[in-house]
Structures are given as structure tokens and as C-alpha cells.
Scaffold this motif. Structure first.
Motif, mmCIF file in Angstrom:
data_model
loop_
_atom_site.group_PDB
_atom_site.id
_atom_site.type_symbol
_atom_site.label_atom_id
_atom_site.label_comp_id
_atom_site.label_asym_id
_atom_site.label_seq_id
_atom_site.Cartn_x
_atom_site.Cartn_y
_atom_site.Cartn_z
ATOM 1 N N GLU A 290 20.686 -13.402 23.235
ATOM 2 C CA GLU A 290 22.119 -13.108 23.263
ATOM 3 C C GLU A 290 22.519 -12.708 21.854
ATOM 4 N N PRO A 291 22.211 -11.468 21.483
ATOM 5 C CA PRO A 291 22.423 -11.044 20.098
ATOM 6 C C PRO A 291 23.905 -11.114 19.718
ATOM 7 N N ASP A 292 24.151 -11.351 18.431
ATOM 8 C CA ASP A 292 25.532 -11.347 17.948
ATOM 9 C C ASP A 292 26.107 -9.941 18.004
ATOM 10 N N MET A 293 25.219 -8.963 17.831
ATOM 11 C CA MET A 293 25.638 -7.557 17.927
ATOM 12 C C MET A 293 24.507 -6.763 18.543
ATOM 13 N N ILE A 294 24.886 -5.732 19.299
ATOM 14 C CA ILE A 294 23.907 -4.791 19.842
ATOM 15 C C ILE A 294 24.347 -3.385 19.449
ATOM 16 N N THR A 295 23.406 -2.595 18.952
ATOM 17 C CA THR A 295 23.691 -1.175 18.734
ATOM 18 C C THR A 295 23.135 -0.408 19.920
ATOM 19 N N THR A 296 23.912 0.564 20.395
ATOM 20 C CA THR A 296 23.512 1.306 21.591
ATOM 21 C C THR A 296 23.786 2.782 21.361
ATOM 22 N N ALA A 297 22.952 3.636 21.906
ATOM 23 C CA ALA A 297 23.179 5.081 21.776
ATOM 24 C C ALA A 297 22.390 5.825 22.847
ATOM 25 N N LYS A 298 21.281 6.362 22.461
ATOM 26 C CA LYS A 298 20.501 7.330 23.247
ATOM 27 C C LYS A 298 20.860 7.498 24.743
ATOM 28 N N GLY A 299 20.574 6.518 25.571
ATOM 29 C CA GLY A 299 20.737 6.718 27.014
ATOM 30 C C GLY A 299 22.169 6.624 27.509
ATOM 31 N N ILE A 300 23.109 6.420 26.619
ATOM 32 C CA ILE A 300 24.434 5.965 27.055
ATOM 33 C C ILE A 300 25.303 7.043 27.691
ATOM 34 N N ALA A 301 25.132 8.299 27.317
ATOM 35 C CA ALA A 301 26.110 9.301 27.767
ATOM 36 C C ALA A 301 25.456 10.595 28.261
ATOM 37 N N GLY A 302 24.262 10.479 28.826
ATOM 38 C CA GLY A 302 23.630 11.644 29.446
ATOM 39 C C GLY A 302 23.463 12.825 28.509
ATOM 40 N N GLY A 303 23.254 12.544 27.230
ATOM 41 C CA GLY A 303 23.033 13.625 26.273
ATOM 42 C C GLY A 303 24.290 14.031 25.519
ATOM 43 N N MET A 304 25.454 13.568 25.978
ATOM 44 C CA MET A 304 26.670 13.783 25.189
ATOM 45 C C MET A 304 26.596 12.849 23.980
ATOM 46 N N VAL A 305 27.362 13.174 22.950
ATOM 47 C CA VAL A 305 27.185 12.490 21.669
ATOM 48 C C VAL A 305 28.029 11.216 21.636
ATOM 49 N N LEU A 306 27.359 10.085 21.745
ATOM 50 C CA LEU A 306 28.073 8.815 21.757
ATOM 51 C C LEU A 306 27.133 7.680 21.365
ATOM 52 N N ALA A 307 27.667 6.720 20.655
ATOM 53 C CA ALA A 307 26.930 5.521 20.278
ATOM 54 C C ALA A 307 27.949 4.414 20.065
ATOM 55 N N GLY A 308 27.479 3.204 19.938
ATOM 56 C CA GLY A 308 28.439 2.131 19.738
ATOM 57 C C GLY A 308 27.805 0.860 19.232
ATOM 58 N N VAL A 309 28.681 -0.033 18.799
ATOM 59 C CA VAL A 309 28.278 -1.395 18.452
ATOM 60 C C VAL A 309 29.112 -2.323 19.314
ATOM 61 N N VAL A 310 28.440 -3.262 19.985
ATOM 62 C CA VAL A 310 29.164 -4.286 20.728
ATOM 63 C C VAL A 310 28.732 -5.628 20.161
ATOM 64 N N GLY A 311 29.692 -6.490 19.914
ATOM 65 C CA GLY A 311 29.330 -7.757 19.298
ATOM 66 C C GLY A 311 30.370 -8.827 19.542
ATOM 67 N N ARG A 312 30.052 -10.010 19.071
ATOM 68 C CA ARG A 312 30.992 -11.132 19.201
ATOM 69 C C ARG A 312 32.356 -10.724 18.650
ATOM 70 N N ALA A 313 33.399 -11.069 19.407
ATOM 71 C CA ALA A 313 34.755 -10.627 19.039
ATOM 72 C C ALA A 313 35.110 -11.035 17.618
ATOM 73 N N GLU A 314 34.771 -12.282 17.246
ATOM 74 C CA GLU A 314 35.204 -12.739 15.924
ATOM 75 C C GLU A 314 34.457 -12.010 14.804
ATOM 76 N N ILE A 315 33.241 -11.565 15.099
ATOM 77 C CA ILE A 315 32.508 -10.789 14.085
ATOM 78 C C ILE A 315 33.081 -9.374 14.018
ATOM 79 N N MET A 316 33.250 -8.758 15.189
ATOM 80 C CA MET A 316 33.750 -7.372 15.238
ATOM 81 C C MET A 316 35.154 -7.263 14.640
ATOM 82 N N ASP A 317 35.945 -8.322 14.783
ATOM 83 C CA ASP A 317 37.318 -8.303 14.270
ATOM 84 C C ASP A 317 37.387 -8.620 12.784
ATOM 85 N N SER A 318 36.263 -8.935 12.153
ATOM 86 C CA SER A 318 36.335 -9.260 10.731
ATOM 87 C C SER A 318 36.545 -8.005 9.880
#
Ligand SMILES: *Cc1c(COP(=O)(O)O)cnc(C)c1O
Length: 453
Positions: A290-318
Motif C-alpha cells: 500500500e504505497p504512500d504514493m504511486i506514479t502512473t503513466a504509460k497505459g493510462i490514456a490509450g496513447g494520449m499524453v497523461l500521467a499522474g501521482v496518487v498518494g495519501r491525502a495528507e502527503i499530497m496536500d503538503s
């Protein structure tokens, strides 16, 4: 057919346009590809490499068609980007609809719904039963940049720990995080500081159990850096460019526990392994993470340009307001594509498809291994599988055979990607919609190429 160079084809191709079969009608590369390659060499930087100078005109599901009409089975899927299949009808429709509605406002100026929906989907589909938040960006490397920024802001520490054989991108910070100097880093320094490389778990080579490998990684970081100076530890659950290295059981969980005990943000770089690739939404699930943060990209948008970081709210809100963002991050068209991809994964059970690919392909690869002793290891999870080539006598990496096989397979209409620190791995990350029949056909081509090599 019209001249595709001067008259671009219409945006959407139906299934009928691209037969799901291997069909080679010219030498590879064919004359039109060769002509394009001449033009390219004149104007595109030599720093932009070419694995195979075959110029693609169109694609659907698991087959790509070049400008000469050759049909290739695509076992690389644009490095795992095309999980939902090339020109997936639902993704094409979503993009077409969105592109005519609004293509850009800049989310941090005047927001729009698709960004919020993608964030909701990421929060729901990533492991960890805790409050999470998201930032969307444009590339895997940018996701890593943001994860590190946020971890530093959250912890007030500077140090970044990464693992040997890891790959994280081509920006200055991510170059510092890569293991392999050539081709990613050499001559491009100076690099960002305070990045610390530690030994990984590589069962085929180190023979260590997960606990032993974790002890080695942790004691190295404690001695060399000091846990209290580390903001984050960034690890790919299955190392991608490094050669689809699946760590020994318990290794990653031990690292996560150590991070938690020491206030270090544990970041899973799932840019390659995420979004259904391994038969789970995110590969972290296979390892109980259960990672504190996950980075995601490649497979996410069918070749359209997109990536993201999802993480614990309190970390992301810092991060303070305005500290994260960028002109194009979370572009509405890319978000619409991502929403369609997530929907397709559920509607067509692409998690099941990834498992089916493993159960079809893995035994065939093991058969190849039994027949060809140059294949030292067969490994991977779901539709993220690999074979590693070594000299059967000495155990030395055998990159030459891998290059020969990849080249021969291309001649026969099968596209495979290589990987590995020593270039001695063939990795399979086909579109998840590929049929068993195409997989069997592709493996028969590899078998013949191996016999010839
Ligand atoms: C591809 C990759 C990256 C970099 O992503 P880009 O979109 O090319 O910047 C980072 N991490 C991993 C694990 C990758 O496979």
C-alpha cells in the motif's frame, strides 16, 4: 490506397481496416519506410534513437500496419501504453467527443470535470484503504519529479533512494535516479544531487530471499545515507527497463515497512507496471503493498499524453497551492481517453485478459526455454513477461542473440522489445486485447528465430 504522406487518413479506423494477422508484403523496412527514414535522418536529432525504422501508418488492437502495408503483431504495445488496444473504439470515440468540446483551459486556471473524474478513478483503483489525492501531469518522468517534490515538502528532508537496475525517466532529476548510464545519462550531467542508489532484489542473479535482499538494501541505505535524511524511496514493483525483474517474495513489503517505521515516503513507480498490465489495477497489489504514493503513466490514456501521482491525502496536500501543475497537465482530451480506458478495463475484463495472456504465454516461453538453453530465465506477472538470455556455460549476459532474434522476428512480422541493464532481455507487454492465436503465432516466429540464431 492514397498517398499517406501527403493526405493524412481520417482520424478513426474501424476494426475492418486492420486485419488481426501477421502479413509481410515487402522487405522490412519496405521502400516507403526507407524513404521516410531518409527524410527523418535529415531533420530529426540523432539523439532520438530508432529501434526499427518501420514507419507505422495505422493500427488496431494488437496489429500495427506500416506505410508499405506490412502487418506486424505488436508484442511491445508502445512500451505497454496500448493496454486497451490500438485505436480502441471507445477511446477513439471519447477523444473525438472531447476534442470537439474543449481541448484546453488549464486546469489550475479554470477547471473541468474529466480531470476530477480521472482523479476519482485513480483514488478508487489504487491499493490502500486511506484518503488519497491526485495530481495529473504529462509524462512518467514528470510524475516522478512531482512525487519527489511532494515527498521532500512533506518530510522536510532531501534524500531520494532508488534501486539498482531502476529506470525513472529522462529529465535531470530522473536521470540521476536511473541505474543505467548508457544510453540514458552519459554526458548529460551534472545531475540532481542527493539521489542514492541501493542494491535491488534480482532473484535470477543474486539468489537472495526477499528478506536477505531487503536487509542488504536497508543496511546499505542506513550506512550510506541514514534513514532520517531520506524523504522517499522510489521502487518499481516490477522493474521495467531493467528487464522485468520481479523481486523475491517479501522484499518490497520489507522495504515499505522500513520506510513506514522511519518516516520515509514509499513511492511505487508504476509507470510501466500499472493500469491492468499485470492482471491487477496496479502491480503493488501482487506484493501486498500500500504505497504512500504511486506514479502512473504509460497505459493510462490509450496513447494520449497523461500521467499522474496518487498518494495519501495528507502527503499530497503538503504542497502549497500553486506548487504543482503545468500548462498541459491533465489535458481534457487525455483525461477523456483515460476515463474510456478505465471503463474498457472493466467492461472487457482486461484484468482477466492480462491473466489469460500469462496463462497462454508463460508455458510457451517455458517450452522455448527447455528447447533453447540460451534462455536462462522466464519471469513476470500477467501481461508483463520476459525472457533473459545468458550464455548457458558462463551465465554471461547474451545481448547479441537478443538483437538477432528481435531483428529476425521483425522481418517475419513480430515486434518485440528488448530490455535489461545488459540488453539481454526480451520483454512482452502486448495490448491486453491480443488473441491467444496471435500469441501462438508470434511465439512460433520467435522459436524459428531462436533455432536460426
Ligand atoms: C517509462 C517509464 C518512466 C518514464 O516515463 P516517460 O513518460 O517516458 O517520461 C518512468 N518510470 C518507469 C518505470 C517507466 O517505465
Amino acid at each position: 490506397m492514397t498517398d499517406t504522406l501527403s493526405a493524412p487518413a481520417p482520424a478513426a479506423f474501424g476494426d475492418h481496416e486492420v486485419a488481426q494477422e501477421r502479413r509481410i508484403v515487402t522487405p522490412v523496412p519496405g521502400p516507403k519506410s526507407q524513404a521516410l527514414h531518409e527524410r527523418r535522418l535529415a531533420v530529426v536529432s540523432g539523439g532520438v534513437g530508432t529501434t526499427l525504422p518501420v514507419y507505422i501508418d495505422r493500427a488496431h488492437d494488437a496489429v500495427v500496419v506500416d506505410v508499405d502495408g506490412n502487418h506486424f503483431i505488436d508484442l511491445g504495445g508502445g512500451i505497454g501504453v496500448m493496454g486497451a488496444g490500438h485505436t480502441n473504439d471507445a477511446v477513439v470515440a471519447a477523444v473525438q467527443e472531447q476534442v470537439a468540446k474543449v481541448t484546453h483551459t488549464l486546469f489550475t486556471v479554470t477547471p473541468y470535470e474529466p480531470y476530477v473524474r480521472v482523479a476519482e478513478l485513480l483514488v478508487e483503483r489504487t491499493p490502500g484503504d486511506f484518503a488519497k489525492k491526485v495530481v495529473l501531469v504529462n509524462s512518467g518522468a514528470e510524475a516522478l519529479e512531482n512525487a519527489v517534490k511532494i515527498a521532500r515538502k512533506h518530510t522536510g528532508r532531501n534524500g531520494v533512494a532508488v534501486l539498482d537496475h531502476g529506470y525513472h525517466g529522462r529529465t535531470n532529476l530522473t536521470m540521476a535516479m536511473n541505474f543505467k548510464a548508457m544510453p540514458y545519462n552519459l554526458g548529460f550531467g551534472p545531475f540532481a544531487g542527493d539521489v542514492h542508489h541501493a542494491p535491488n532484489s534480482y532473484p535470477f542473479h543474486d539468489g537472495l530471499s526477499g528478506a536477505e535482499a531487503a536487509k542488504r538494501t536497508i543496511s546499505y541505505l542506513e550506512k550510506r545515507v541514514g534513514a532520517q535524511d531520506l524523504a522517499c524511496l522510489v521502487a518499481e514493483p516490477i522493474q521495467g527497463e531493467g528487464g522485468f525483474i520481479v523481486p523475491a517474495e517479501g522484499y518490497l513489503l520489507a522495504l515499505q515497512e522500513w520506510c513506514r517505521a522511519n518516516g520515509i515516503v514509499f513511492v511505487a513507480d508504476e509507470v510501466q507496471s500499472g493500469v491492468a498490465r499485470t492482471g491487477a489495477w496496479y502491480a503493488s497489489e501482487h506484493f501486498g503493498l500500500e504505497p504512500d504514493m504511486i506514479t502512473t503513466a504509460k497505459g493510462i490514456a490509450g496513447g494520449m499524453v497523461l500521467a499522474g501521482v496518487v498518494g495519501r491525502a495528507e502527503i499530497m496536500d503538503s504542497a502549497h497551492a500553486g506548487g504543482l501543475g503545468g500548462t498541459y497537465g491533465g489535458n481534457p482530451v487525455a483525461c477523456a481517453a483515460a476515463i474510456a480506458v478505465f471503463d474498457e478495463i472493466e467492461r472487457r475484463d482486461l484484468l482477466g485478459a492480462a491473466k489469460r495472456i500469462e496463462s497462454t504465454l508463460m508455458p510457451m516461453l517455458r517450452e522455448l526455454q527447455a528447447k533453447h538453453p540460451v534462455i536462462g530465465d522466464v519471469r513476470g506477472i500477467g501481461a508483463m513477461l520476459a525472457i533473459e538470455f545468458v550464455d548457458p556455460e558462463t551465465g554471461e549476459p547474451d545481448a547479441a542473440t537478443v538483437s538477432r532474434i528481435a531483428a529476425e522476428a521483425a522481418q517475419q512480422g513480430v515486434l518485440v522489445l528488448t530490455a535489461g541493464t545488459y540488453g539481454n532481455v526480451i520483454r512482452f507487454l502486448p495490448p491486453l486485447v491480443i488473441s491467444d492465436e496471435l500469441l501462438r503465432d508470434a511465439v512460433s516466429v520467435l522459436d524459428a528465430a531462436l533455432s536460426k540464431a
